[in-house]
Motif scaffolding. Sequence first.
Motif, PDB file in Angstrom:
ATOM      1  N   ALA A 179       7.158 -24.931 -23.878  1.00 50.07           N
ATOM      2  CA  ALA A 179       6.926 -23.526 -23.142  1.00 50.07           C
ATOM      3  C   ALA A 179       6.275 -24.085 -21.935  1.00 50.07           C
ATOM      4  O   ALA A 179       6.840 -24.060 -20.975  1.00 50.07           O
ATOM      5  N   TYR A 180       6.240 -24.576 -21.186  1.00 47.10           N
ATOM      6  CA  TYR A 180       4.476 -25.203 -20.136  1.00 47.10           C
ATOM      7  C   TYR A 180       5.247 -26.949 -19.489  1.00 47.10           C
ATOM      8  O   TYR A 180       4.493 -26.616 -19.000  1.00 47.10           O
TER       9      TYR A 180
ATOM     10  N   GLY B 183      10.790 -29.977 -28.869  1.00 44.87           N
ATOM     11  CA  GLY B 183      10.902 -29.996 -27.007  1.00 44.87           C
ATOM     12  C   GLY B 183      10.215 -29.847 -26.141  1.00 44.87           C
ATOM     13  O   GLY B 183      10.355 -30.360 -24.587  1.00 44.87           O
ATOM     14  N   VAL B 184       9.661 -31.277 -26.904  1.00 42.97           N
ATOM     15  CA  VAL B 184       8.193 -32.097 -25.723  1.00 42.97           C
ATOM     16  C   VAL B 184       8.821 -32.969 -25.374  1.00 42.97           C
ATOM     17  O   VAL B 184      10.055 -34.017 -26.266  1.00 42.97           O
ATOM     18  N   HIS B 185       8.855 -33.235 -24.646  1.00 41.27           N
ATOM     19  CA  HIS B 185       9.113 -34.378 -23.546  1.00 41.27           C
ATOM     20  C   HIS B 185       8.864 -36.295 -23.525  1.00 41.27           C
ATOM     21  O   HIS B 185       9.548 -36.521 -23.692  1.00 41.27           O
ATOM     22  N   SER B 186       7.624 -36.031 -23.308  1.00 42.33           N
ATOM     23  CA  SER B 186       6.720 -37.195 -23.059  1.00 42.33           C
ATOM     24  C   SER B 186       5.530 -36.687 -24.626  1.00 42.33           C
ATOM     25  O   SER B 186       5.180 -35.648 -24.411  1.00 42.33           O
ATOM     26  N   VAL B 187       5.320 -37.998 -25.530  1.00 45.90           N
ATOM     27  CA  VAL B 187       4.562 -37.946 -25.904  1.00 45.90           C
ATOM     28  C   VAL B 187       3.762 -38.889 -25.956  1.00 45.90           C
ATOM     29  O   VAL B 187       4.755 -40.658 -26.063  1.00 45.90           O
ATOM     30  N   ALA B 188       2.253 -39.667 -26.079  1.00 44.70           N
ATOM     31  CA  ALA B 188       1.610 -40.605 -26.970  1.00 44.70           C
ATOM     32  C   ALA B 188       1.205 -40.197 -27.449  1.00 44.70           C
ATOM     33  O   ALA B 188       0.495 -39.198 -28.811  1.00 44.70           O
TER      34      ALA B 188
END
Length: 306
Positions: free
Chosen positions: A153-154, A201-206
Amino acid sequence: MISLRALAALVEEHGDELDHPVAPFLVGDRSLDTDTTPALMGIVNLSHDSWYRESVATSHAHAVRRGRTLAAQGADFIDVGAESSDAATERVTAQRQTDQLVPVIEELAAAGVATSVESYHPTTVEACLKAGAAVVNLSGSADDEEMFGLAAAYGASVVLCHIVGSHARDLADPARAVDADPFPAMLEQFERRLAHAHELGVHSVAVDPGIGFGFSWLPDPVDRARYQAAVLLQTFRLRRLGAPVCHALPSAIDLFGEEVRTAEGFFAVLASLGQTGIYRTHEVPRVKVVLDAVRGLPTEPPTPER
């Protein structure tokens, strides 16, 4: 003992993992190619329980000053937390964490300093994202649905810590007594949670193997350092996930004693050999210069001019 023979055997067994591509890590409007230039995550601790005294901020002004200093020293973003992950230390309520973290994150964001919030409380994470945090350093696993939804969302990225238990203060230690090879279990958990994050919907994950969490199952400090070193050197085995790997660099005070502030630089070399992408460190300038040297020095001597 770390030796060329041991490293060669490691590559012989798992070398096919070395060339898997990993996605850049997004921090606000910046896209960090961590294979080209490793990213540094500086640390500001608002909890007085942290034994690493240099990272502890005793006031709001001190926290903001330290965050700005670390950014000037080369940190790509600043990890701000208000509770120690040591299970023996004080538990800090979600509301108290929020009250401490939000003003610091707001002021750092206003100064152009990117931040991550280290917490396992959804209410604290949401308040910090509203205040301008760009990354969620997720040290829990009980609220993935809500946490991933908030990050999406953010427009925030997530550092996904390997947790066996609900969060870093409540680990299932018997289950965490890892096999001789801990990577299959890590890969299974990360694959499942990464897929869930992307679905929401999280676009970037480490991914973070969690080598700083919950060592009651391995009480001898030297054995702990051996385990941490082995995981750092084998980090590249997680590249198949397609996500950069973040490590909290160990300090190993029992090995380094009064020279403990040099420890993270040493472990940064091992992490670099393992193809770590993001380095969570109390010692930003020391680690930065070590990583610059590792990348800048040749592996073969230059050819003499004739």
